[in-house]
Design an enzyme around this catalytic site. Structure first.
Site, short mmCIF file in Angstrom:
data_model
loop_
_atom_site.label_atom_id
_atom_site.label_comp_id
_atom_site.label_asym_id
_atom_site.label_seq_id
_atom_site.Cartn_x
_atom_site.Cartn_y
_atom_site.Cartn_z
CB CYS A 1 -18.75 27.07 7.60
SG CYS A 1 -19.35 28.78 7.49
N GLY B 1 -14.66 24.40 20.25
CA GLY B 1 -15.95 24.95 20.64
C GLY B 1 -15.99 25.41 22.08
N GLY B 2 -16.08 26.72 22.30
CA GLY B 2 -16.29 27.27 23.63
C GLY B 2 -15.13 27.18 24.59
#
Length: 336
Positions: free
Chosen positions: A102, A214-215
């Site tokens: 994070c 991710g994505g």
């Protein structure tokens, strides 16, 4: 080699829904669990100090239907993290995960999250303490690097250090985090994805269970990644398009999904809504997690409008259920 149990936590990690602050609360997880019996779900991040010194029931309580379920912790003090891991395991979580990804300002100021990518020895000390204290598996979620680090050098060294500390499963967000100059939201979108690097980590560490994150925005992409990776962790797409990402996800385990289409799922979700209202909850607390259920389908706009606008007007459980039924009517109506 990590043992894979057909119905165990490792097998569930074949597909997981990422921990997302302000999103993956217990109600969200119950929505997602209704759509997939098998996917591994994660809590929002809970800081170790908050758990050790705060209201544990408020932070940790969940419904048994949410299993398999992982608790994500944030922190950098080995002693606090060990105690928090023990508490989480005793509370009934199936996995304890350490956040090393994070990029928010709050996380940086507390010396946890992605900034810990610069301190692998401290992370190793933390996870070793957590593993010693927890009877359930301890895992790590990380980035490929931060700021001016060179991911091709940093990531394999980091993974190797985690392996030495006893970690056997990691989820890797395939982007760097820029702690200086980008906001948390920009860090989820601007740094380029490097799937190839993460996939090379699976080749370099065949004995570890590695998930890519991710994505990833479609179940077809999940299947493509699973040709190389052990698991795939999906985030925003699972939240904004829950049916598309989770409605047929159980096919990944060669199992029949719970529902044939999102309308059947929405009808079943009415029971969750009714139970939440009966317990004194507000309609928007649960329906905000369902707004994208009909993404790209006829009636989706009416579904969202009814739930968004109607939730603020409903004053009683009966009125709230009427709002939900009106939203159902929007997607059940035959196309003109």
């Amino acid at each position: 080699m990590v043992p894979v149990q057909k119905h165990g936590i490792v097998e569930a990690a074949r597909l997981s829904v990422a921990p997302m602050m302000d999103w993956t609360d217990s109600l969200c997880r119950r929505v997602h669990r209704l759509l997939s019996r098998r996917a591994l779900l994660y809590t929002e991040m809970v800081t170790a100090p908050a758990l050790v010194f705060g209201d544990r029931a408020k932070l940790l309580d969940f419904d048994a239907v949410e299993h398999p379920l992982a608790l994500q912790l944030g922190g950098s003090d080995p002693g606090q993290l060990a105690e928090a891991a023990r508490i989480g395991a005793d509370w009934g979580y199936d996995e304890i995960n350490l956040n090393v990804g994070c990029p928010s300002d709050r996380v940086q100021s507390g010396c946890f999250g992605a900034v810990l990518m610069t301190r692998p020895e401290l992370v190793a000390e933390c996870v070793a303490a957590m593993i010693a204290a927890s009877p359930v598996e301890v895992t790590v979620k990380c980035r490929i690097g931060v700021d001016d680090q060179i991911p091709e050098e940093v990531l394999p060294a980091f993974i190797a250090r985690m392996r030495e500390a006893g970690v056997r499963r990691l989820a890797i967000h395939a982007r760097k985090a820029w702690l200086q100059g980008l906001s948390p939201r920009e860090n989820r979108e601007i740094p380029p994805l490097d799937y190839a690097l993460v996939q090379r980590m699976k080749q370099a560490f065949p004995g570890l269970h590695l998930s890519i994150n991710g994505g990833i925005a479609s179940l077809d992409t999940v299947r493509e990644q699973l040709r190389v990776m052990d698991g795939v962790m999906v985030g925003r797409a699972a939240y904004h398009q829950p049916w598309d990402m989770l409605g047929q996800a159980d096919l990944l385990w060669d199992e029949t999904p719970p529902f044939a289409d999102p309308l059947d799922a929405a009808a079943a979700l009415r029971e969750l809504v009714e139970a939440h209202l009966a317990a004194g909850g507000r309609l928007h607390q649960v329906t905000r997690h369902m707004l994208g259920l009909f993404h790209g389908r006829p009636g989706a706009r009416g579904w969202r409008r009814q739930l968004s606008e109607g939730a603020s007007r409903a004053r009683t459980p009966a009125e709230a259920l009427a709002v939900y039924d009106a939203a159902l009517a929007e997607v059940a109506a035959p196309a003109a």
